[in-house]
Every structure is written in C-alpha cells, then in structure tokens.
Motif scaffolding. Structure first.
Motif, PDB file in Angstrom:
ATOM      1  N   GLU A 270       0.829  -1.208   0.000  1.00 52.02           N
ATOM      2  CA  GLU A 270       0.000   0.000   0.000  1.00 52.02           C
ATOM      3  C   GLU A 270       0.863   1.256   0.000  1.00 52.02           C
ATOM      4  O   GLU A 270       0.556   2.237  -0.684  1.00 52.02           O
ATOM      5  CB  GLU A 270      -0.933  -0.004   1.217  1.00 52.02           C
ATOM      6  N   ALA A 271       1.956   1.225   0.750  1.00 56.94           N
ATOM      7  CA  ALA A 271       2.866   2.373   0.781  1.00 56.94           C
ATOM      8  C   ALA A 271       3.507   2.588  -0.587  1.00 56.94           C
ATOM      9  O   ALA A 271       3.683   3.737  -1.028  1.00 56.94           O
ATOM     10  CB  ALA A 271       3.936   2.163   1.843  1.00 56.94           C
ATOM     11  N   ALA A 272       3.865   1.488  -1.258  1.00 57.32           N
ATOM     12  CA  ALA A 272       4.497   1.600  -2.572  1.00 57.32           C
ATOM     13  C   ALA A 272       3.576   2.296  -3.572  1.00 57.32           C
ATOM     14  O   ALA A 272       4.030   3.077  -4.422  1.00 57.32           O
ATOM     15  CB  ALA A 272       4.899   0.218  -3.079  1.00 57.32           C
ATOM     16  N   LYS A 273       2.274   2.025  -3.484  1.00 63.82           N
ATOM     17  CA  LYS A 273       1.314   2.692  -4.375  1.00 63.82           C
ATOM     18  C   LYS A 273       1.340   4.208  -4.196  1.00 63.82           C
ATOM     19  O   LYS A 273       1.057   4.957  -5.131  1.00 63.82           O
ATOM     20  CB  LYS A 273      -0.092   2.173  -4.100  1.00 63.82           C
ATOM     21  N   ALA A 274       1.675   4.639  -2.982  1.00 65.73           N
ATOM     22  CA  ALA A 274       1.719   6.070  -2.680  1.00 65.73           C
ATOM     23  C   ALA A 274       3.122   6.657  -2.872  1.00 65.73           C
ATOM     24  O   ALA A 274       3.346   7.829  -2.549  1.00 65.73           O
ATOM     25  CB  ALA A 274       1.251   6.307  -1.254  1.00 65.73           C
ATOM     26  N   GLY A 275       4.056   5.817  -3.359  1.00 63.09           N
ATOM     27  CA  GLY A 275       5.398   6.316  -3.625  1.00 63.09           C
ATOM     28  C   GLY A 275       6.372   6.182  -2.479  1.00 63.09           C
ATOM     29  O   GLY A 275       7.473   6.755  -2.524  1.00 63.09           O
ATOM     30  N   PHE A 276       6.033   5.414  -1.448  1.00 61.30           N
ATOM     31  CA  PHE A 276       6.920   5.205  -0.298  1.00 61.30           C
ATOM     32  C   PHE A 276       7.568   3.826  -0.389  1.00 61.30           C
ATOM     33  O   PHE A 276       6.858   2.821  -0.480  1.00 61.30           O
ATOM     34  CB  PHE A 276       6.157   5.303   1.024  1.00 61.30           C
ATOM     35  N   ALA A 277       8.887   3.789  -0.355  1.00 60.02           N
ATOM     36  CA  ALA A 277       9.611   2.524  -0.416  1.00 60.02           C
ATOM     37  C   ALA A 277      10.009   2.092   0.990  1.00 60.02           C
ATOM     38  O   ALA A 277      10.813   2.756   1.648  1.00 60.02           O
ATOM     39  CB  ALA A 277      10.850   2.664  -1.295  1.00 60.02           C
TER      40      ALA A 277
END
Length: 489
Positions: A270-277
């Motif tokens: 879910e974080a990756a979808k928002a640009g957080f790795a």
C-alpha cells in the motif's frame, strides 16, 4: 543446608487474562484464588513476546532495556536485515555488536549471578528467546534451554543429559501437546532433582501459537488452554510433594494477550502505491526500514524530518491505521504534530525506530464472548490472533503468586505488571534493584510487608491530527507507569 527462597516463574505465552475461568483453566484459576492475584496486571508496549521477555528479564520497559520491538532494524547489528531478538544467531550478533550489552540494563540473571544465585530459562519455543531472558547465561554457567534449536542450549552437557533421559524432542505442532508435556517432565523429573536452579523461568509456548493460527473460537484453542492448565496442575502437584514447598515460590504470568486478526493489509504494498519505499533495510534504496506488522515500526533514512512527516501524513490518512508515535517531542506530543511522543509509550530508547504505529482495533466479539479485533499485516490467517498493540485485552495479563512469602487469598486492585517480577524477586533475595528497573516491588502481595503501594493515579493524554484524536491511558503507582489502553476517535 541452604534455606533461601527459590522461584519458579511459569509463563503462559499469549494467554488472555479473561480466558482463565474455572471451566477453562481450573488449576490456574484455583491458584489465583488461593494466592495473590493481580486482575489489573499489564504487559509492556509493544505487546509482543520479545519485548516482554526482555521486560521480564530486566524489570524494565523498552525505554531502559533496549529491546524495542519484536523485530526491528538496527544497523549496528545488521545493515541488510531486521534484527530478530527471538533468534539465537541474532542474539549472538547483537551481543557481539554491543560488546555484551544487548540489554542496556542489568538482567535478573546478571544480578542473581553476582549474588551467588543460579538462574535457568526453559522454553518450549526457541533458544533465542530463552537466551534473551538471560543473554549472559553461558558466561554465568546458567542453564538456558529451548526446544527449537536445541543444539544452542547451554550448558551443553546438561542439554544433552535432558535429551538423553527424556528425548527425542517432538516436532512443534499446534497445539504443542507433546512438547509441553515433555517440557514439564524434564522440569519435575530432572531439572529440579538434579540441578535445582534458584530462579527458573519455565515458558510454555501455548496458547499463543494456536491462537495465532486457529483463533479463539476453534476447538484447537480450547485444547491449547486445557493443555497448559493441565501441565500447570502437574507442576503444582509436584510442588506440594517435592519437599520444597516452604522454599519454592511460584509466579504465574502471561506475556501479553491477543485479539482477533480481522482483515489483512499489506502495508509495504500500500505504501508503494503512494510512492513510499519500505524495506527491511536501506541497502536497496528504501527510505524507510523496519517491521510493518499490526504493530509496526520504521527507521527513516538519514533521520530526515521531512521523510518522517510525509510517512506520518500518509499513515494518518489510511483507514486501517491507529495510533502513531514519533520521537523528540515534549513528552506527550511527538516531533510530528498529532503523534504521541515515544516517551509517553515508554519506548524512548536510542535504538528505537523513528515511527511506531498500531493498526486500528475495535471491540468486536468472537467465540464465547472474546472481545477485540484489528486490521493486521502478517502470515496468520484471517480469524486467527495477533498482538503487539494497545488494545486493553492485549495489555491485560495474568499475574499471580503463591508460596510462603506471598499473601493467600488476596486480590489487589492496584495495577502491577511483568516489569514488577524481577524487582520483587531481588527484594526477596536481599539483592539491590538497579535504578534502571522501571518496575516496583509488589509489597502489597508480600506476607512479610505492611507497606502499601502508592495511590494509583490514572491519566489520559490526547493529541489530534487530521480530524482524528489519539488517546493513551496509563496509571502511575509511585514512579512506575502501566499502560492501560490506546485508541483513536
């Protein structure tokens, strides 16, 4: 002939206090009624096994003992992986990285050894958690045993003696019937007759594992609870006939409760979808490193306050996210507005991850009136159990004692906790309590003491962010703080 007291601490992993009834656990229930029992006993946050094993070992919260999560990223130990203080190899690596000071406060085993007393820890689970309870066990010549990874137990000759007399070690299953039967056999037939430790931590792996994978409403959960109660009854029968009843004091405790895992969320995805790795480490270029479970924590690359604020803002917007903690605030509010300060959660240690969060929980009812469920992230099936957060059913634990040094038929309303066991044992052995112990001596439970604890003072703090208010309730007894609940509205 020695006449000093002996102590047997029996840990029921993951046992909720409200599951102890005359029908489900008659032996433990009777033990509570006949001895001193604390209905308002508390775990420490995060309410996970390894943090509470360290709390039991040190009489302190993560703020002082340095075990700050069930798993966490610590670049001083591993630059390319999370540190898991339940794994023997990780404990060894942590001890090496910190020059023997993996625990940043003296442990019960250390203090006992200096006083000439021997401690043993014996777990149905792994040698890693057994060693976490007493990291310098080998150095002190203390017994540290675990069924998983048995070859790492110490001293080697005692481990081999027990396996030769009682083995082989059965395969771990859920419920772990054969292993826990064997653990009890070894304790009453060999460990006490042949070695008689002054302090023994006997840690049963159930009902934790069965709760995780089968949930509160399952037939297997009932079997797991009955299993550990039956084995506890065997211990009590042996105690009464052992010739040690005047010396051996028994303390029963659970390390945390559990609530039902209702809906899984893959936090990293879910974080990756928002640009957080997010990753286990920073080597692959991630900006956040850590353990994103139901009760998660992350270090921020370069301690960048902008990255920290961005992650907090994203977490706040997620319908599954509950309380959030950040460091370096004013003691109540963290450095990111609308979060709680690490200090308020008693997790303000230099090794602590920058961001802690807990997924949202509720009071949904499962099985036979078992309250509590949550969003979660992990390997357990939906409908299983989980823990680590701040629901009151996770924080409320079993804590009871019997023996010549404890009052009979007493049920103090004062809060108490897993952090109070080590200070109380040290007091009864005439050994000094280090100032880094957060726990207190349970004077109200002692037959030889007329000293009353301080009057409990309950406080609720709140902070607000994005239209959501976070609340944290705790109770203070003297200088000791107990977390009661955390929630959002």
């Amino acid at each position: 002939m020695s006449t000093h007291p002996l102590f047997l601490i029996v840990v029921f992993d993951g046992l909720r206090a409200d599951m102890v009834t005359p029908e489900t656990m008659p032996n433990l229930c009777r033990f509570q009624e006949d001895g001193t029992s604390f209905p308002n006993a508390r775990s420490v946050y995060p309410t996970s096994t390894r943090t509470n094993a360290a709390a039991l070992a040190t009489g302190s919260t993560p703020r002082h003992n340095g075990i700050v999560q069930n798993k966490y990223f610590d670049p001083n130990i591993f630059h390319d992986d999370v540190f898991h203080p339940g794994q023997f190899a990780d404990i060894a690596a942590g001890m090496a990285a910190y020059g023997g000071d993996l625990l940043t406060t003296p442990s019960l085993g250390d203090i006992a050894a200096r006083g000439g007393y021997a401690m043993a820890s014996f777990l149905t689970g792994g040698t890693g958690t057994s060693r976490l309870v007493n990291p310098r066990a080998a150095e002190h010549g203390h017994i540290s045993l675990g069924f998983n990874g048995w070859e790492n137990s110490c001293p080697t000759d005692i481990a081999q003696e027990l396996v030769a007399a009682h083995g082989p070690i059965p395969e771990s299953v859920r419920p772990n019937i054969d292993a826990i039967n064997l653990q009890t056999d070894m304790t009453i037939e060999s460990l006490y007759p042949n070695h008689q430790p002054d302090i023994l931590v006997l840690w049963y792996s159930e009902p934790d594992q069965t709760h995780h994978y089968h949930g509160v409403a399952s037939e297997k959960m009932g079997q797991a609870i009955s299993l550990v109660d039956t084995q506890f009854g065997r211990l009590l029968d042996w105690w009464r006939d052992s010739g040690l009843q005047d010396r051996l004091q028994i303390i029963a405790v659970s390390d945390h409760g559990q609530i039902t895992a209702r809906k899984r969320v893959d936090v990293n995805a879910e974080a990756a979808k928002a640009g957080f790795a997010i990753d286990d480490h920073f080597d692959g270029g991630a900006d956040y490193a850590g353990y994103t479970s139901y009760s998660g924590s992350m270090k921020v690359r370069d301690d960048d306050p902008n990255r920290m604020a961005a992650m907090v803002e994203w977490l706040t917007d997620q319908p599954w996210c509950g309380l959030i903690f950040t460091p370096g605030g004013n003691g109540i509010e963290g450095q990111v507005p609308g979060t709680f300060d690490h200090a308020l959660g008693l997790i303000d240690h230099p090794r602590s991850p920058d961001i802690y969060y807990v997924m949202r929980h509720d009071d949904a009812v499962f099985g036979d009136g078992i309250v509590g469920s949550c969003f979660y992230n992990g390997v357990y099936p939906e409908g299983g159990g989980t823990h680590g957060g701040l629901h009151p059913k996770e924080l409320n634990i079993v804590l009871a004692a019997q023996g010549t040094l404890f009052e009979a038929g007493l049920t103090p309303a004062t809060p108490a906790g897993i952090i109070d066991i080590a200070p109380t044992i040290l007091h009864l052995l005439g050994l000094s309590q280090p100032t880094t112990m957060d726990g207190r001596i349970l004077t109200e439970a002692l037959a030889s003491s007329d000293e009353a604890p301080g009057e409990p003072e309950t406080t609720v703090h709140s902070v607000e962010r994005g239209g959501l208010a976070q609340f944290l309730k705790f109770t203070q007894v003297g200088r000791t703080s107990y977390l009661d609940a955390g929630w959002i509205e």
